[in-house]
Design a protein around this motif. Sequence first.
Motif, PDB file in Angstrom:
ATOM      1  N   ALA A  20       0.831  -1.079   0.122  1.00 32.88           N
ATOM      2  CA  ALA A  20      -0.011   0.216  -0.112  1.00 32.88           C
ATOM      3  C   ALA A  20       1.287   1.205  -0.050  1.00 32.88           C
ATOM      4  CB  ALA A  20      -0.674  -0.123   1.243  1.00 32.88           C
ATOM      5  N   MET A  21       2.348   1.527   0.980  1.00 37.82           N
ATOM      6  CA  MET A  21       2.717   2.648   0.739  1.00 37.82           C
ATOM      7  C   MET A  21       3.769   2.656  -0.191  1.00 37.82           C
ATOM      8  SD  MET A  21       4.663   1.807   4.667  1.00 37.82           S
ATOM      9  CE  MET A  21       5.435   3.279   4.622  1.00 37.82           C
ATOM     10  N   ALA A  22       4.152   2.010  -1.532  1.00 40.53           N
ATOM     11  CA  ALA A  22       4.424   1.648  -2.527  1.00 40.53           C
ATOM     12  C   ALA A  22       3.695   2.058  -3.692  1.00 40.53           C
ATOM     13  CB  ALA A  22       5.248   0.642  -3.120  1.00 40.53           C
ATOM     14  N   LYS A  23       2.363   1.605  -3.170  1.00 41.71           N
ATOM     15  CA  LYS A  23       1.552   2.226  -4.190  1.00 41.71           C
ATOM     16  C   LYS A  23       1.140   3.772  -4.087  1.00 41.71           C
ATOM     17  CE  LYS A  23      -3.280   1.028  -5.704  1.00 41.71           C
ATOM     18  NZ  LYS A  23      -4.648   0.477  -5.566  1.00 41.71           N
ATOM     19  N   VAL A  24       1.544   3.837  -2.879  1.00 43.51           N
ATOM     20  CA  VAL A  24       0.844   5.466  -2.613  1.00 43.51           C
ATOM     21  C   VAL A  24       1.951   6.593  -3.218  1.00 43.51           C
ATOM     22  CG1 VAL A  24       0.306   7.421  -1.278  1.00 43.51           C
ATOM     23  CG2 VAL A  24      -0.694   5.141  -0.763  1.00 43.51           C
ATOM     24  N   PHE A  25       3.447   6.233  -3.154  1.00 44.07           N
ATOM     25  CA  PHE A  25       3.934   6.762  -2.996  1.00 44.07           C
ATOM     26  C   PHE A  25       4.511   7.164  -5.205  1.00 44.07           C
ATOM     27  CE2 PHE A  25       8.656   7.201  -4.678  1.00 44.07           C
ATOM     28  CZ  PHE A  25       8.628   8.778  -4.272  1.00 44.07           C
ATOM     29  N   PHE A  26       4.081   5.421  -5.194  1.00 44.75           N
ATOM     30  CA  PHE A  26       4.218   5.246  -6.656  1.00 44.75           C
ATOM     31  C   PHE A  26       3.086   6.499  -7.463  1.00 44.75           C
ATOM     32  CE2 PHE A  26       2.458   3.660 -11.270  1.00 44.75           C
ATOM     33  CZ  PHE A  26       4.160   3.259 -11.362  1.00 44.75           C
ATOM     34  N   GLU A  27       2.027   5.825  -6.992  1.00 49.51           N
ATOM     35  CA  GLU A  27       0.902   7.594  -7.589  1.00 49.51           C
ATOM     36  C   GLU A  27       0.963   8.674  -7.952  1.00 49.51           C
ATOM     37  OE1 GLU A  27      -2.295   5.410  -5.987  1.00 49.51           O
ATOM     38  OE2 GLU A  27      -3.025   3.655  -7.600  1.00 49.51           O
ATOM     39  N   ASP A  28       1.905   9.162  -6.863  1.00 45.24           N
ATOM     40  CA  ASP A  28       2.075  10.414  -6.167  1.00 45.24           C
ATOM     41  C   ASP A  28       2.906  10.888  -7.429  1.00 45.24           C
ATOM     42  OD1 ASP A  28       1.333  12.988  -3.976  1.00 45.24           O
ATOM     43  OD2 ASP A  28       3.811  13.000  -3.964  1.00 45.24           O
ATOM     44  N   GLN A  29       3.449   9.603  -7.877  1.00 47.11           N
ATOM     45  CA  GLN A  29       4.943  11.001  -8.416  1.00 47.11           C
ATOM     46  C   GLN A  29       4.149  11.212 -10.155  1.00 47.11           C
ATOM     47  OE1 GLN A  29       8.167  10.922  -7.533  1.00 47.11           O
ATOM     48  NE2 GLN A  29       6.675  11.061  -5.379  1.00 47.11           N
TER      49      GLN A  29
END
Length: 604
Positions: free
Chosen positions: A595-604
Amino acid sequence: MGKKSKNEKKVKGAEKTAAKMEKKVSKRSKREEEDLEAMIAEFQNLDAKKTTVVETTCPPPSARLSASISAHPEKDELILFGGEFFNGRKTYLYNDLFFYNIKKNNWVKSEIPNPPPPRCAHQAVVVPQGGGQLWVFGGEFASPNGEQFYHYKDLWVLHLATHTWENIKAPGGPSGRSGHRMVLSKKQLLVFGGFHESNRDFIYYNDVYAFSLDTFSWSRLSPSGTAPLPRSACLMTSTPDGVGVIVYGGYSKVRVKKDVEKGTIHSDMFLLKREGKDGQEKWLWSRLSPSGSKPPPRSGFSSAMGPAGRALLFGGVCDEEEEETLEGDFYNDLYLYDTVKNRWFPGVLRGNKSEKKKRRRGKKGGAEGEGAEKKGEEEEGEEEEGASQGPTEVIKEIIAEDGTVMTIKELIPGAQQEEEEEEGEEDDEDAWAPLVEPCARSSSMATVRQGKMFLFGGMFEVGDRQFTLNDFYSLDLNKMDQWEVLVEMDPKTQEWLDESESEEDEEEEEEEEEGVEEGAAAAAAKGAEGEKESEEESEDEEGEDEEDEEEHPAVQEAEPLVDYQSRTEQYWTGLSRVNLGPDAKDKKVAKIALAMAKVFFEDQ
């Protein structure tokens, strides 16, 4: 009349205890099985509506374990029936029937009216009579929540010439069980061992029954000699002369305290031999002491009968049991047992000819010379680090659709071999092929047809998660060069639903995930601000500040989410562990890390 010896008294006492336990188990589990009988009856009512045989070319069977796979006695076909799949919350049992055409490399699903109800851990044996028959006995059915079990004691035959199922109703057969073994010995089906389990009790068997293919009748054998201890999931194979069967290994458990059970992995070996004429035959148990390299102790291995009287054993698991935990080491090795010489030996792959040539060329100029070939892989790796001559074991991690990491072992050529392959292309017509092998597993299905071993499905575990497989391999037992991949495992087909004890637990998990996602978003924003600030720094300090301020692995250009999660999985897992604390379960840590990786990925 003389007194009975102590050994005779012990045997009689053990028999009485087993009889009492069997009666106790039968009584307590009767109510549970009555509930499941109603569910099984519903399946049979649905199947009864089918009146014609429907055959459809289809993709390979879905992932499963504890099914049966058998070689057609006359055609180049394999027959797969039944099996089980568990997704973390629900148990699925199958009674579907598939035929695999070896030459065409395709699967056909055959829907035949009135089949046996769904089951797993049953036994299936093919016989050549009547144009070919597939005999199926026993097995188990589980409730969807996996808390209740029904053990079958029915006997079925699939007439391969006419594609019809027939339920054989013969009295006097074995009690309901699963995990037993059944083999063809002359004109009899011999059934040995197995277990019966309910919520409260369980019992393991070491009895032997024979079903006559001439008279269609059951008889319970009373062999003399020292019998194996009760067990399930053993290796059982007929002797080449047809006068007996060999039993190796298996698994059983006993209750050491009121709520504590202890499992035992058996590694002993026995011969059950027939003596005398037909109709007046007697049976004798005797212990075998084989020579050679016996497999390390394990349960859940796959077995099949190969050419030249050699039995095959593949994979399995060795569990380390404590009062509240169960951890296991899974295997993907192959062992062969020569029934004529009474000898075990490991099944070592030789590699193809091209590989051997290149390996010799690589060794020729090396400091180790021929002696290096005799060393184990671990020793070779230590002494020749950085200059590997032969295949190298590589551990490859695959991310399933839900983010769970699967570790697959693979053999690939070393760097020096690859260079030599390019140099030697003009000399060698065949290119060096990387050695591949099935990943470690238990409860897979194996059979042999025309000198080739076929292996389908099974399962292995990572933490609290169970991976059920649908990959398919073959191995030429005459060449013993390399496994051929017929169907690759697709990680996207893996489904795993975490089991929650209550709705409150689910809500609590959701709140935790939301909190971590918010934290990840905040951390991502903070990282972005840090990068912006670093751009405003002087040119001399820019590189150093960026390095200090960057908190998360950057997303590469046009990189998919799955690839990003796979590449940065270790980093996000570590961050997730810090957030959740050392006592958090591994599966929750992995879930939050995704979930953390996904949030960061989508924010980039």
